[in-house]
Design a protein around this motif. Sequence first.
Motif, short mmCIF file in Angstrom:
data_model
loop_
_atom_site.label_atom_id
_atom_site.label_comp_id
_atom_site.label_asym_id
_atom_site.label_seq_id
_atom_site.Cartn_x
_atom_site.Cartn_y
_atom_site.Cartn_z
N TYR A 30 35.59 33.97 16.07
CA TYR A 30 35.51 33.50 14.68
C TYR A 30 34.59 32.29 14.59
O TYR A 30 33.75 32.19 13.69
N LYS B 169 32.17 34.54 13.17
CA LYS B 169 33.04 34.86 12.02
C LYS B 169 33.67 36.25 12.11
O LYS B 169 33.90 36.90 11.09
N SER C 99 45.29 38.40 9.39
CA SER C 99 44.17 37.59 8.92
C SER C 99 44.00 36.40 9.86
O SER C 99 44.94 36.00 10.56
N TYR C 100 42.81 35.84 9.87
CA TYR C 100 42.56 34.69 10.75
C TYR C 100 43.39 33.49 10.31
O TYR C 100 44.05 32.84 11.14
N GLN C 101 43.38 33.19 9.03
CA GLN C 101 44.05 32.00 8.52
C GLN C 101 45.56 32.05 8.76
O GLN C 101 46.18 31.06 9.14
N LYS C 102 46.15 33.20 8.57
CA LYS C 102 47.61 33.33 8.68
C LYS C 102 48.08 33.48 10.12
O LYS C 102 49.12 32.93 10.50
N GLN D 184 44.53 31.06 13.23
CA GLN D 184 43.93 29.74 13.08
C GLN D 184 44.79 28.65 13.73
O GLN D 184 44.26 27.66 14.25
N SER D 185 46.10 28.83 13.75
CA SER D 185 46.98 27.82 14.33
C SER D 185 46.73 27.62 15.82
O SER D 185 47.06 26.58 16.39
N GLU E 11 44.04 27.00 17.15
CA GLU E 11 43.05 25.95 17.31
C GLU E 11 43.70 24.61 17.66
O GLU E 11 43.07 23.74 18.26
#
Length: 266
Positions: free
Chosen positions: A82, A86, A244-247, A250-251, A253
């Motif tokens: 990502y 992306k 999804s990436y955000q849900k 992403q955590s 990171e």
Amino acid sequence: MVSASCLGDISVKHPYSVYVVPQFSATEIHTAWAPLLEKVGIQTKQCYNLIIPGTIPEFEKAIVAGKADYAYMNPYHEVMAYRAQKYMPLLADGSKMLSGIVVVKSDSPIKTLADLRNATIAFPAPNAFGASLLIRATLSKAGIPFRAEFVKSHSNVYRSVIFGDYQAGGGIQATLQHERPEVKEHLRVVYTTGAYKPHPIAVNPRISLSDASAFTDAILGLKQDPSGRQLLEGIQISDPVKVSYQKDYQSLESLGLSKFVVLDAN
């Protein structure tokens, strides 16, 4: 690198590449993924080239460079992909979470992580998420010195521990359970990490939304019949769900794993 050409509608002139992280041998991966991609290709009227890099670092270089149209990757690979290109996660197994494990020989005196002080530990690759990154970070944060050796696959880790080449090894429950009984019976789990959303299938943003959606829907549709569910079991996504990436990723990171990532490993 192993490639299986045009698994789907052979009339398609521009097939999509599907890269799969080589946790197992190329033969095992091809056996599991080729029939699934062929069925998905027929349903979507698309053609998919299965690409199996020779090593996990080769796979990583390919996704960071944006070579793959679709890719099955570990959770931290998704973070790397990502950030670099992306890549968006489409699907993952909704029936279980991913945890790293440390295994030793069944008769080993090692009982806890503390017993691994100054041990030589086998890992599949530097950037394997559960089987390497999480474990190496845990040991380092606990102040337990160790030497890491990278042996290219999860299967190699388990066998090298059994043969006594290393005192312990890193893996994940899914790959350990995938092994034959005569392998599993000679190993014992001494540590399990926290649990996270498992490996996603991700898509390069250059792929059209309509084609990515068709691919996603075709895989979700495999849950509706016994033969399709068997194919899903083969690729370790027995209950595919949209992610999804955000849900879902992403955590990762915030885990502080970036300092343990190695991008130029051979």
